[in-house]
Enzyme design. Structure first.
Site, mmCIF file in Angstrom:
data_model
loop_
_atom_site.group_PDB
_atom_site.id
_atom_site.type_symbol
_atom_site.label_atom_id
_atom_site.label_comp_id
_atom_site.label_asym_id
_atom_site.label_seq_id
_atom_site.Cartn_x
_atom_site.Cartn_y
_atom_site.Cartn_z
ATOM 1 N N GLY A 45 0.837 -1.199 0.000
ATOM 2 C CA GLY A 45 0.000 0.000 0.000
ATOM 3 C C GLY A 45 0.866 1.241 0.000
ATOM 4 O O GLY A 45 2.025 1.198 0.438
ATOM 5 N N GLN A 50 3.022 10.120 1.048
ATOM 6 C CA GLN A 50 4.328 9.446 1.092
ATOM 7 C C GLN A 50 5.196 9.775 -0.122
ATOM 8 O O GLN A 50 6.402 9.538 -0.092
ATOM 9 C CB GLN A 50 4.155 7.920 1.189
ATOM 10 C CG GLN A 50 3.550 7.475 2.518
ATOM 11 C CD GLN A 50 3.408 5.967 2.574
ATOM 12 O OE1 GLN A 50 2.438 5.419 2.082
ATOM 13 N NE2 GLN A 50 4.386 5.296 3.154
ATOM 14 N N CYS A 93 5.929 0.085 7.205
ATOM 15 C CA CYS A 93 5.542 1.233 6.389
ATOM 16 C C CYS A 93 6.722 1.604 5.517
ATOM 17 O O CYS A 93 7.856 1.631 5.990
ATOM 18 C CB CYS A 93 5.171 2.406 7.307
ATOM 19 S SG CYS A 93 4.687 3.886 6.409
ATOM 20 N N LEU A 94 6.457 1.900 4.237
ATOM 21 C CA LEU A 94 7.555 2.243 3.330
ATOM 22 C C LEU A 94 8.245 3.544 3.739
ATOM 23 O O LEU A 94 9.383 3.783 3.350
ATOM 24 C CB LEU A 94 7.042 2.333 1.886
ATOM 25 C CG LEU A 94 6.550 1.002 1.286
ATOM 26 C CD1 LEU A 94 5.975 1.220 -0.108
ATOM 27 C CD2 LEU A 94 7.666 -0.036 1.258
ATOM 28 N N HIS A 135 -4.466 1.472 7.494
ATOM 29 C CA HIS A 135 -3.118 2.054 7.613
ATOM 30 C C HIS A 135 -2.948 3.189 6.593
ATOM 31 O O HIS A 135 -2.444 4.271 6.933
ATOM 32 C CB HIS A 135 -2.089 0.930 7.395
ATOM 33 C CG HIS A 135 -0.660 1.372 7.326
ATOM 34 N ND1 HIS A 135 0.305 0.909 8.190
ATOM 35 C CD2 HIS A 135 -0.006 2.211 6.465
ATOM 36 C CE1 HIS A 135 1.478 1.461 7.881
ATOM 37 N NE2 HIS A 135 1.312 2.252 6.837
ATOM 38 N N GLU A 136 -3.396 2.941 5.354
ATOM 39 C CA GLU A 136 -3.218 3.950 4.298
ATOM 40 C C GLU A 136 -4.117 5.164 4.523
ATOM 41 O O GLU A 136 -3.689 6.300 4.299
ATOM 42 C CB GLU A 136 -3.460 3.342 2.911
ATOM 43 C CG GLU A 136 -2.545 2.176 2.531
ATOM 44 C CD GLU A 136 -1.066 2.446 2.753
ATOM 45 O OE1 GLU A 136 -0.645 3.608 2.644
ATOM 46 O OE2 GLU A 136 -0.331 1.490 3.056
ATOM 47 N N HIS A 139 -2.642 7.571 6.874
ATOM 48 C CA HIS A 139 -1.637 8.459 6.270
ATOM 49 C C HIS A 139 -2.287 9.764 5.801
ATOM 50 O O HIS A 139 -1.662 10.828 5.870
ATOM 51 C CB HIS A 139 -0.982 7.794 5.055
ATOM 52 C CG HIS A 139 0.211 6.932 5.378
ATOM 53 N ND1 HIS A 139 1.372 7.426 5.917
ATOM 54 C CD2 HIS A 139 0.421 5.600 5.212
ATOM 55 C CE1 HIS A 139 2.251 6.436 6.070
ATOM 56 N NE2 HIS A 139 1.698 5.311 5.656
#
Ligand code: NI
Length: 173
Positions: A45, A50, A93-94, A135-136, A139
């Site tokens: 995701g 991000q 997380c990226l 989670h996304e 963000h």
């Protein structure tokens, strides 16, 4: 096109993102770049902030081979129902590379969004898909998974990321 992913701590990861008024060609191009960036990382995701874009847009694909890929593009995603049952996943997380921690969230959520054709969509996600979409969406509200952890753990991870960013700036990794 693969875009650079912002690494925590970064003020652009802490902002409330703006709703998308209309799905334009440029925004669909951005979403496709985000999918390229996500698959390349690799991740399941990615949210627009991000890659430094303050808009309510996320992409995801939680399917793993041999199950066929299912790239999803979600503009203005909104949780309209959450289960009382919760589940715990070890999240990453990226924007917080190589750090993982257990986070408890509703086990299932119904999400409404606008797709890349401008059409309204609604789906109930369960399992990893439910964790990922929550989670996304976090963000888009300036919230990271480490915000669910205790202060000590969060500070420890943040310090590690500050060190990583210093090393990256020096070209060390
Ligand atoms: Ni993330």
């Amino acid at each position: 096109m693969i875009r650079p992913i912002l690494i925590h701590p970064d003020p652009r990861l802490k902002k409330l993102c703006d709703p998308v008024a209309q799905v334009t060609e440029d925004l669909v191009k951005l979403a496709r770049d985000m999918l390229d960036t996500m698959y390349d990382a690799p991740g399941i995701g990615l949210a627009a902030p991000q890659v430094g874009v303050n808009k309510r847009l996320i992409v995801m694909d939680c399917n793993k081979a041999p199950i066929a890929a299912r790239p999803l593009i979600l503009f203005n995603p909104q949780v309209v129902w959450s289960s009382e049952d919760v589940s715990t996943y070890e999240e990453g997380c990226l924007s917080i590379p190589e750090q993982y921690a257990d986070v408890e969230r509703p086990e299932a959520v119904t999400v409404r969004w606008v797709d890349e054709t401008g059409a309204d969509q609604e789906e109930t996600f369960t399992g990893l898909w439910a964790t990922c979409v929550q989670h996304e969406i976090d963000h888009l509200n300036g919230k990271l998974f480490i915000d669910y952890l205790g202060l000590m753990k969060r500070q420890m991870i943040t310090r590690k990321m500050e060190k990583l960013k210093r090393e990256m700036a020096r070209g060390g990794r």
